[in-house]
Design an enzyme around this catalytic site. Structure first.
Site, PDB file in Angstrom:
ATOM      1  CG  ASP A 441      42.976  16.262 -55.366  1.00  0.00           C
ATOM      2  OD1 ASP A 441      44.182  15.954 -55.305  1.00  0.00           O
ATOM      3  OD2 ASP A 441      42.416  16.650 -56.408  1.00  0.00           O
ATOM      4  CG  ASP A 736       0.141   6.832 -30.428  1.00  0.00           C
ATOM      5  OD1 ASP A 736       1.288   6.344 -30.464  1.00  0.00           O
ATOM      6  OD2 ASP A 736      -0.667   6.753 -31.370  1.00  0.00           O
TER       7      ASP A 736
END
Length: 761
Positions: A441, A736
């Protein structure tokens, strides 16, 4: 009572969640209870929120279900800035058998006393339950090795069996509780099966080592997750806990900052944080607003100026009148929005969650095949492949994969908020990283938003003040920047304004009202309703030279980048007012930065083409002028068909276009509209923050892709090495937990990432 009114919302603090799998366990434990609806579990905020139907499950049953699967739970504390009203229960702040904090009874959302979690988060690792568990299992393992040196060979393995069983007991209890809750495929169950299987095949020493490494991995995950949460906790810490208020008799009284109310007067001493939003009534001081907006340089504020909670008075004492309650201060709302944004899951995160539901059962099935098929089909050794199957089980938990996205999103949100970039969730980050066009704008976005009256051209022998008075009367009360400029000009001249009746705004066109018995219209010349043509264009039969004079004046104003406003009454033009608004100093730099990132920039404005070009061309923007709000909406929709569009506006007049864009970004340092309506907000009102926000989003997505690749790559690597026998149980555990720590640490790098200094998008 309807079903809607019988549902009540409750919120708790849940401790002990270190990865996405943990959050899934909490969700699974409560979703199976009758009457439970809309379950939300936030890993980074450590919050559980749900709705309960009256007459079904009770809050106590919810808490029991969460504790049964190994997590601590207590009533949720108030949000930053929230009042300290009494809640429904108190937590005991203790630690449960799963090494995390337990609480007391739950409370309805927003009404509970603080839980113990924040204090526990400050404990050194060795004083936490997990830290104690690691030290205990490590001591047992060391004692087992020492005992093995003096015991006969036949008995040397017994201490390791004992160490394994003692260390495995709490894990097995938790696995059993999770299985009873309908969640058999968990890391606890896989760990229990693997360690028990290792004991069965005589690998007691390795089984004990696996249990110890599992405990170390859990501790590292907890530390990493706590670091990821630190960014959000740091935002919360910006809200002062206490405030000094001045009584009517002049005495000072200290109160909780959360309990401050509008109208009270605070005393803020040099170096203190301002406890609530307010207006200075006495004193002049430099204000460090960097905690709220990220603005590094202090600004001088004096009587009549507004200040925000969390800012710091750097030079002198100030007396400040509270304008917002503590729970509604700018910084408190920012913290709440960041926390809510963290719960707004990104599409990538939702996909990974779905993937993980199938991954672990698939790994369990594969492990069963590895244990059975080679011995049965090919005559291989049962013990060898049973061992390999156990190792395979240990890489079956998708913790690293599941935490890779939320840890990254939380870090990006916290990093952005500290720098004045408010982004509402992972979905916004993903979309913003993919935009191809940025639409701006003009007024209040590319320009300062503080236009001033530069010229008044009266017609038909009227005076300039008469034209200004009529225009200001119509615009009284309007929030549009041009309207405020006209009103300010009349006020500066000391003009007395007549009362306007029936005032109404015509979005994109102007405004009209009845003033002194006449219908007066103020707006863009191109949209003047029923005005004598010559007054505007100079070609009408009645206005002749005056019309040409108006047309020339309008053209002159517009060619300099100004805006011309026509004032008319009863169908005749009374005068033209010229207004000008300077471009923001950083607008050209922002557009250039976007171009370097490969993004197209467009300006959408309701101004005329000449004024639009005068502003856009020096900035390197493509102007699209003469757009009404609905035209802006259509323009954004058309651009969206050619790629993602981010729309940047003031959050007021551009609401339809902001909503239609893939990402609506509001300019505004903490305004209600900017914080509540758009997908993101530039709190410092700087245009250069737009490319910075996109850089941050792109950096977050790069980090997510790195983390997903790292997690899946390590899993795939150790899946192959476990099946082929190259790695054993303890390496599988390291794979892991190590992957989880690595992806979390990678995500934490975003906390230090400065998108304003980054040179590449």
């Amino acid at each position: 009572m309807t079903a809607l009114t019988s549902l009540r919302t409750f919120e708790w603090t849940v401790t002990g969640m270190d990865c996405g799998s943990c959050a899934g366990k909490v969700r699974g434990a409560v979703e199976r209870l009758p009457g439970v609806d809309e379950v939300e579990v936030s890993l980074m905020r450590e919050k559980l929120r749900l709705r309960l139907e009256a007459g079904t499950s009770s809050p106590a049953e919810v808490e029991a279900a969460v504790r049964a699967v190994g997590f601590g739970i207590g009533p949720a504390g108030p949000q930053p800035g929230q009042g300290s009203g009494q809640g429904a229960g108190q937590g005991n702040g203790g630690e449960c058998g799963c090494h995390c904090g337990c609480g007391g009874s739950g409370a309805e959302a927003g009404l509970a006393e603080p839980a113990a979690a924040p204090e526990q988060a400050a404990k050194p690792w060795y004083r936490t339950g997990r830290g104690g568990f690691v030290l205990a299992t490590g001591a047992l393992l060391a004692a087992s090795w020492a005992a093995g040196l003096v015991l006969p060979a036949a008995l040397a393995g017994l201490p390791f069996v004992l160490a394994c069983l003692i260390g495995l007991a709490p894990v097995a209890r938790r696995a059993w509780s999770l299985a009873r809750a309908g969640m058999p495929f968990t890391i606890e169950m896989l760990m229990t099966l693997a360690a028990t299987g290792a004991l069965v095949i005589g690998a007691a020493q390795e089984a004990a080592m696996v249990v110890f490494l599992f405990a170390v991995g859990e501790l590292l995950e907890a530390v990493a997750a706590d670091r990821a949460r630190a960014g959000i906790r740091a935002l919360s810490a910006l809200v002062p806990r206490r405030a000094r208020i001045e009584e009517a008799d002049g005495r000072l009284r200290e109160v909780a900052a959360a309990d401050l109310l509008p109208g009270q007067r605070m005393l803020v001493r040099p170096g203190d944080r301002i406890p609530a939003d307010g207006t200075i009534v006495e004193g002049v001081s430099g204000i460090d607003e960097s905690p709220v907006t990220g603005e590094s340089l202090p600004v001088t504020r004096g009587p009549g100026d507004t200040v925000r909670a969390g800012s710091i008075a750097t030079e002198a004492a100030l007396r400040i009148e509270v304008t917002r309650a503590g729970e509604d201060s700018t910084i408190a709302r920012i913290v709440r929005l960041v926390e809510e944004a963290e719960a707004a899951r990104a599409p990538t995160e939702r996909f990974i969650d779905r993937f993980s539901r199938y991954y672990m059962p698939a790994i369990v099935g594969l492990a069963a095949l590895v244990a059975v098929v080679p011995p049965l089909a090919f005559g291989q050794d049962w013990g060898t492949f049973f061992y390999r199957a156990l190792a395979l089980l240990l890489i079956g938990c998708p913790c690293a994969l599941v935490i890779s996205v939320p840890a990254t999103i939380a870090s990006a949100l916290s990093s952005g908020a500290r720098r004045g970039l408010l982004i509402k969730g992972g979905a916004v980050i993903e979309t913003l990283a993919r935009v191809e066009t940025v639409a701006f704008d003009k007024t209040g976005t590319l320009t300062e938003g503080r236009p001033q009256v530069t010229a008044i051209l009266p017609l038909e022998g009227r005076g300039a003040n008469e034209v200004l008075v009529l225009a200001a009367a119509v615009e009284t009360g309007s929030s549009h920047p041009l309207a405020r400029a006209i009103f300010a000009a009349a006020e500066a001249r000391g003009l007395e304004l007549p009362q306007a009746r029936g005032a109404r705004s015509l979005p994109g066109r102007g405004a009209e009202a009845e003033v002194a018995g006449r219908s007066v219209w103020v707006g863009a010349p191109d949209h003047a309703p029923g005005i004598v043509p010559g007054a505007v264009s100079g070609d009408g039969p009645d206005e002749g030279g005056a019309g040409q004079e108006v047309a020339a004046a309008v053209a002159g104003i517009e060619e300099k980048g100004g805006s011309a406003v026509l004032v008319a009454a009863e169908g005749r033009a009374l005068g033209v007012i010229g207004l000008a608004d300077a471009p923001r100093a950083d607008a050209a730099e922002a557009v250039a930065a976007l171009a370097e990132m490969g993004l197209r920039s467009v300006m959408l404005t309701g101004d005329n083409p000449r004024a639009a070009r005068a502003i856009a061309e020096p900035l390197g923007l493509e102007p699209r002028a003469g757009l009404l709000p609905e035209d802006k909406l259509e323009a954004v929709a058309a651009m969206a068909g050619r790629g993602g569009v981010a729309m940047i506006g003031d959050g007021i007049n551009d609401a339809p276009a902001l909503k239609r864009a893939a990402v609506g970004i509001a300019m505004g340092a903490g305004s209600d509209v900017a914080l509540e309506t758009a997908d993101a907000a530039l709190l410092r009102n700087r245009v250069t923050d737009a490319p910075a926000m996109i850089r941050l989003s792109r950096a977050a997505m790069r980090t997510i892709h790195q983390n997903v690749a790292l997690a899946l790559g390590l899993k795939a690597l150790f899946l192959v090495t476990s099946v082929t026998g190259l790695t054993g149980l303890w390496m599988a555990v390291l794979a892991d937990t190590g992957a989880t720590v690595l992806v979390t640490a990678n995500a934490l790098r975003l906390l230090a990432f400065d998108p304003h200094r980054a040179t590449r998008g």
